[in-house]
Design an enzyme around this catalytic site. Sequence first.
Site, PDB file in Angstrom:
ATOM      1  CE  LYS A 194      30.383  37.447  23.165  1.00  0.00           C
ATOM      2  NZ  LYS A 194      29.859  36.397  24.106  1.00  0.00           N
ATOM      3  CE  LYS A 247      27.716  37.106  19.857  1.00  0.00           C
ATOM      4  NZ  LYS A 247      27.469  36.221  20.804  1.00  0.00           N
TER       5      LYS A 247
END
Length: 323
Positions: A194, A247
């Site tokens: 992330k 992400k």
Amino acid sequence: MFPVHRPRRLRKTEILRKMVRETTLTPQNFIYPMFVVPGRGVKNPISSMPDCFQESVDEAVKTAKDVFSLGIPAIILFGIPEHKDEKASSAYDENGIVQTAVKAIKDALPDLIVITDVCLCEYTSHGHCGIIKNGKIDNDSTLELLALEAVSHARAGADIVAPSDMMDGRVGRIRKMLDDEGFSDVVILSYAAKYASAFYGPFREAAQSAPAFGDRRSYQMDPANRREALREVALDIEEGADIVMVKPALAYLDIISDVKNNFSVPVAAYNVSGEYSMIKAAAQLGWLNEEAVMMEVLTAIKRAGADLILTYFAKKAAKLLNS
């Protein structure tokens, strides 16, 4: 050599193009994100994310039914609590907003896969993803609260818990507490890679989770780093992650591809709020064909290697695919 080689032969008609298509999207690839808030009959439009809403539990159940009817197998829930404090106590409250939503949705739709975001940022008064000590995010004391949150979600009926905080060691701590509490069959979908991305802006409005000071670069990944993502993913798998996520998606297609090519677990990618909002804004101005760009983007994410795509376009894309 030309004229023997004519690749255009395989592009001649739509039926032929479909026959040789290398990447195919279906509604089964999608996970639909939802934002739940206290109250009843609440459906607040999110100004920076057209067609997305903050919903009370009763409204969320209706949306979940719509999602499931389209052939989308799963949702992921983000909660906006009534109370926030420095220890994020609402995150692991057995009667918290996400816990209540999970119970209601699973009662109404037992076959829908319910995923819960496991993080503290929506629940802390300062908006960071961990406990603050001496002005810094304290990694190790945060792990216990994340594990308590995950167990409370599992107890409410969540099928999958998805830690998104990027604290070191959190997958292992969550896995151990889940197992100790009798939830060894609950899946962990880890936000393994992330990045500290500027594409999260609209989400922070939707989840009311913007940090009150500083930023999240001390725990989310540097967008310039590629090899580090493989290290993060490997560590999470070693600690017990069943599915790993990258992400955001669009600016990180190379990372999705690297993860897919290096690991044998399912790979998810989050087509995040900023990616969604850019397309919606350009379409509203008449600069882009929304449906065409939406499908091109989702196909690209899957082509890069994502088995699962978290996307706010899920319902619209599923309707198009089903038609």
